[in-house]
Write a protein that holds these residues in place. Structure first.
Motif, PDB file in Angstrom:
ATOM      1  N   ALA A 240       0.823  -1.683   0.415  1.00  0.00           N
ATOM      2  CA  ALA A 240       0.159  -0.408   0.264  1.00  0.00           C
ATOM      3  C   ALA A 240       1.017   1.330  -0.481  1.00  0.00           C
ATOM      4  CB  ALA A 240      -1.056   0.203   1.537  1.00  0.00           C
ATOM      5  N   LEU A 241       2.505   1.169   0.646  1.00  0.00           N
ATOM      6  CA  LEU A 241       2.641   2.048   0.336  1.00  0.00           C
ATOM      7  C   LEU A 241       3.588   2.654  -0.626  1.00  0.00           C
ATOM      8  CD1 LEU A 241       5.329   1.843   3.544  1.00  0.00           C
ATOM      9  CD2 LEU A 241       3.568   3.562   3.415  1.00  0.00           C
ATOM     10  N   LEU A 242       4.325   1.349  -1.526  1.00  0.00           N
ATOM     11  CA  LEU A 242       3.865   1.924  -2.904  1.00  0.00           C
ATOM     12  C   LEU A 242       3.297   2.647  -3.744  1.00  0.00           C
ATOM     13  CD1 LEU A 242       6.265  -0.941  -3.781  1.00  0.00           C
ATOM     14  CD2 LEU A 242       6.996   1.419  -2.958  1.00  0.00           C
ATOM     15  N   LEU A 243       1.975   1.721  -3.657  1.00  0.00           N
ATOM     16  CA  LEU A 243       0.588   1.768  -4.211  1.00  0.00           C
ATOM     17  C   LEU A 243       0.222   3.542  -3.887  1.00  0.00           C
ATOM     18  CD1 LEU A 243      -1.777  -0.680  -4.209  1.00  0.00           C
ATOM     19  CD2 LEU A 243      -0.374  -0.312  -6.115  1.00  0.00           C
ATOM     20  N   ALA A 244       0.135   4.309  -2.650  1.00  0.00           N
ATOM     21  CA  ALA A 244      -0.078   5.289  -2.057  1.00  0.00           C
ATOM     22  C   ALA A 244       0.395   6.830  -3.176  1.00  0.00           C
ATOM     23  CB  ALA A 244      -1.051   5.610  -1.158  1.00  0.00           C
TER      24      ALA A 244
ATOM     25  N   GLY B 201      -4.302   9.513   3.920  1.00  0.00           N
ATOM     26  CA  GLY B 201      -3.386  10.898   4.748  1.00  0.00           C
ATOM     27  C   GLY B 201      -2.075  11.590   4.399  1.00  0.00           C
ATOM     28  N   PHE B 202      -1.489  11.797   3.395  1.00  0.00           N
ATOM     29  CA  PHE B 202      -0.721  11.886   2.691  1.00  0.00           C
ATOM     30  C   PHE B 202      -0.827  13.420   2.618  1.00  0.00           C
ATOM     31  CE2 PHE B 202       1.075   8.187   0.758  1.00  0.00           C
ATOM     32  CZ  PHE B 202       2.035   7.681   1.740  1.00  0.00           C
ATOM     33  N   THR B 203      -2.684  13.561   1.817  1.00  0.00           N
ATOM     34  CA  THR B 203      -3.353  15.278   1.459  1.00  0.00           C
ATOM     35  C   THR B 203      -3.675  15.346   3.126  1.00  0.00           C
ATOM     36  OG1 THR B 203      -5.070  13.907   1.916  1.00  0.00           O
ATOM     37  CG2 THR B 203      -4.341  13.861  -0.306  1.00  0.00           C
TER      38      THR B 203
ATOM     39  N   GLY C 266      16.565  22.689   0.986  1.00  0.00           N
ATOM     40  CA  GLY C 266      17.507  21.653  -0.306  1.00  0.00           C
ATOM     41  C   GLY C 266      17.760  20.299   0.088  1.00  0.00           C
ATOM     42  N   VAL C 267      16.283  20.255   1.058  1.00  0.00           N
ATOM     43  CA  VAL C 267      15.945  18.794   0.804  1.00  0.00           C
ATOM     44  C   VAL C 267      15.125  18.073   0.062  1.00  0.00           C
ATOM     45  CG1 VAL C 267      14.422  17.083   2.135  1.00  0.00           C
ATOM     46  CG2 VAL C 267      15.438  19.123   2.973  1.00  0.00           C
ATOM     47  N   ARG C 268      16.003  16.851  -0.213  1.00  0.00           N
ATOM     48  CA  ARG C 268      15.532  16.028  -1.285  1.00  0.00           C
ATOM     49  C   ARG C 268      14.274  16.479  -1.611  1.00  0.00           C
ATOM     50  NH1 ARG C 268      20.642  12.786  -3.768  1.00  0.00           N
ATOM     51  NH2 ARG C 268      22.304  13.961  -4.095  1.00  0.00           N
ATOM     52  N   PRO C 269      13.521  15.769  -3.446  1.00  0.00           N
ATOM     53  CA  PRO C 269      12.278  15.926  -2.678  1.00  0.00           C
ATOM     54  C   PRO C 269      11.445  13.791  -2.369  1.00  0.00           C
ATOM     55  CG  PRO C 269      11.955  16.498  -4.526  1.00  0.00           C
ATOM     56  CD  PRO C 269      13.546  16.109  -3.637  1.00  0.00           C
ATOM     57  N   LEU C 270      12.118  13.343  -2.556  1.00  0.00           N
ATOM     58  CA  LEU C 270      11.595  11.725  -2.251  1.00  0.00           C
ATOM     59  C   LEU C 270      12.298  11.990  -0.528  1.00  0.00           C
ATOM     60  CD1 LEU C 270      11.932   9.208  -2.893  1.00  0.00           C
ATOM     61  CD2 LEU C 270      13.993   8.543  -2.695  1.00  0.00           C
ATOM     62  N   THR C 271      13.083  12.838  -0.300  1.00  0.00           N
ATOM     63  CA  THR C 271      13.659  12.224   1.666  1.00  0.00           C
ATOM     64  C   THR C 271      12.839  13.197   1.975  1.00  0.00           C
ATOM     65  OG1 THR C 271      15.756  12.956   0.694  1.00  0.00           O
ATOM     66  CG2 THR C 271      15.742  13.076   2.698  1.00  0.00           C
TER      67      THR C 271
ATOM     68  N   ARG D 287       9.746  11.025   2.580  1.00  0.00           N
ATOM     69  CA  ARG D 287      10.340   9.454   3.696  1.00  0.00           C
ATOM     70  C   ARG D 287      10.176   9.967   4.936  1.00  0.00           C
ATOM     71  NH1 ARG D 287      15.187   7.898   5.172  1.00  0.00           N
ATOM     72  NH2 ARG D 287      15.929   8.864   3.898  1.00  0.00           N
ATOM     73  N   LYS D 288      10.550  11.755   5.027  1.00  0.00           N
ATOM     74  CA  LYS D 288      11.016  12.286   6.383  1.00  0.00           C
ATOM     75  C   LYS D 288      10.276  13.105   6.888  1.00  0.00           C
ATOM     76  CE  LYS D 288      16.033  11.013   6.852  1.00  0.00           C
ATOM     77  NZ  LYS D 288      17.311  11.669   6.950  1.00  0.00           N
ATOM     78  N   ILE D 289       9.322  13.943   5.999  1.00  0.00           N
ATOM     79  CA  ILE D 289       8.418  14.284   6.625  1.00  0.00           C
ATOM     80  C   ILE D 289       6.453  13.867   6.525  1.00  0.00           C
ATOM     81  CG2 ILE D 289       7.317  17.010   6.154  1.00  0.00           C
ATOM     82  CD1 ILE D 289       9.796  17.367   5.603  1.00  0.00           C
ATOM     83  N   VAL D 290       6.571  13.471   5.121  1.00  0.00           N
ATOM     84  CA  VAL D 290       5.138  13.175   5.043  1.00  0.00           C
ATOM     85  C   VAL D 290       4.459  11.575   5.283  1.00  0.00           C
ATOM     86  CG1 VAL D 290       3.173  12.608   2.996  1.00  0.00           C
ATOM     87  CG2 VAL D 290       5.362  14.780   2.592  1.00  0.00           C
ATOM     88  N   LEU D 291       5.304  10.824   5.151  1.00  0.00           N
ATOM     89  CA  LEU D 291       5.193   9.221   5.634  1.00  0.00           C
ATOM     90  C   LEU D 291       4.788   9.569   7.100  1.00  0.00           C
ATOM     91  CD1 LEU D 291       4.686   6.494   4.409  1.00  0.00           C
ATOM     92  CD2 LEU D 291       7.160   6.349   4.384  1.00  0.00           C
ATOM     93  N   PRO D 292       6.048   9.961   7.762  1.00  0.00           N
ATOM     94  CA  PRO D 292       5.893   9.305   9.052  1.00  0.00           C
ATOM     95  C   PRO D 292       4.769  10.118   9.673  1.00  0.00           C
ATOM     96  CG  PRO D 292       8.287  10.571   8.825  1.00  0.00           C
ATOM     97  CD  PRO D 292       6.823  10.098   7.555  1.00  0.00           C
ATOM     98  N   GLN D 293       4.013  11.281   9.640  1.00  0.00           N
ATOM     99  CA  GLN D 293       2.947  12.137  10.243  1.00  0.00           C
ATOM    100  C   GLN D 293       1.663  11.567   9.165  1.00  0.00           C
ATOM    101  OE1 GLN D 293       2.831  16.405  10.175  1.00  0.00           O
ATOM    102  NE2 GLN D 293       5.182  16.424   9.275  1.00  0.00           N
ATOM    103  N   ALA D 294       1.846  11.358   8.271  1.00  0.00           N
ATOM    104  CA  ALA D 294       0.293  10.477   7.323  1.00  0.00           C
ATOM    105  C   ALA D 294       0.140   8.638   8.265  1.00  0.00           C
ATOM    106  CB  ALA D 294       0.878  10.312   6.207  1.00  0.00           C
ATOM    107  N   ILE D 295       0.906   8.446   8.518  1.00  0.00           N
ATOM    108  CA  ILE D 295       0.732   6.924   9.393  1.00  0.00           C
ATOM    109  C   ILE D 295       0.369   7.054  10.239  1.00  0.00           C
ATOM    110  CG2 ILE D 295       1.925   4.953   9.677  1.00  0.00           C
ATOM    111  CD1 ILE D 295       4.031   5.000   7.904  1.00  0.00           C
TER     112      ILE D 295
END
Length: 225
Positions: A40-44, A114-116, A130-135, A138-146
């Motif tokens: 689900a993480l990959l799909l979302a 949750g991401f939204t 200067g934080v990369r989008p993927l980082t 992973r470190k800002i959006v994902l923890p808060q969404a979960i």
């Protein structure tokens, strides 16, 4: 009506069948839930990041799974795919695959919602630093969404667990199959299925307790607020 529960709890064979069935149902559900969450993480993520082509494939997959019954998916995985692809797994392997596919679709929609909820300002601040989008994801959006959607994920997991009795339809010796076997030998349908109901309730409470402990361990920073 005379109730004869003793025909179940005085028979060691029936008690062993119920115990093994309960462990099978709980184990397959837990493993499928974990694999489904990772998928689900990959799909979302693909839909949230608007990845070309992948987001459309992910959306189509989610809609297909969410708009077909679990038992149809189970039969297709257990009997359709082996004919198409020429392989044969044990019954429990087919059950894990079908449940994983089902869990992943429902979990992905919860995660995408949750991401939204993560404010765009946080991502803009990350880009400014200067934080990369993927980082940043992973470190800002994902923890808060979960953390925010964890209660919804828990509820969906418990709901899906309570539908896994259909595994018995393909020969998996789960809790429901054990109950049907005992019923066919004792002809005490009320007592047997009342017992199954109690066991399913107890397993649900165990899952809820474990998931609550995991929440306190993983998201202590959110619980403390």
């Amino acid at each position: 009506m005379e109730l004869r529960f003793f025909e179940i709890y005085r028979n060691p064979e029936y008690l062993e069948l119920l115990f093994r069935g309960a462990m099978t149902s709980a184990g397959l559900t837990a493993l499928s839930g974990l694999l489904g969450f990772l998928a689900a993480l990959l799909l979302a993520g693909a839909r949230y990041r608007r990845m070309p082509v992948l987001r459309h494939v992910a959306a189509a997959y989610v809609e297909f799974i969410r708009n077909t019954p679990l038992i149809v998916q189970l039969f297709f995985v257990a009997f359709g795919l082996p004919l198409l692809l020429g392989y044969q797994w044990p019954f429990w392997g087919h059950a894990i695959l079908a449940l994983t596919l089902n869990f992943s679709a429902y979990f992905s929609e919860i995660l995408r919602a949750g991401f939204t909820t993560v404010g765009e300002g946080q991502l803009e601040a990350a880009r400014a630093l200067g934080v990369r989008p993927l980082t940043a994801f992973r470190k800002i959006v994902l923890p808060q969404a979960i953390a925010r959607m964890y209660p919804s994920l828990n509820s969906q997991f418990i709901f899906l667990f309570l539908t896994t009795g259909v595994m018995s339809e393909i020969g998996v010796r789960d809790l429901t199959e054990a109950g049907m076997y005992i019923d066919s030998r004792t002809f005490r349908s009320f007592e047997v299925f009342f017992t199954l109901t109690v066991i399913y309730i107890l397993l649900s409470l165990v899952f809820k307790t474990v998931l609550a402990l995991v929440q306190r361990w993983l998201f202590a920073w959110q619980v403390a607020r």
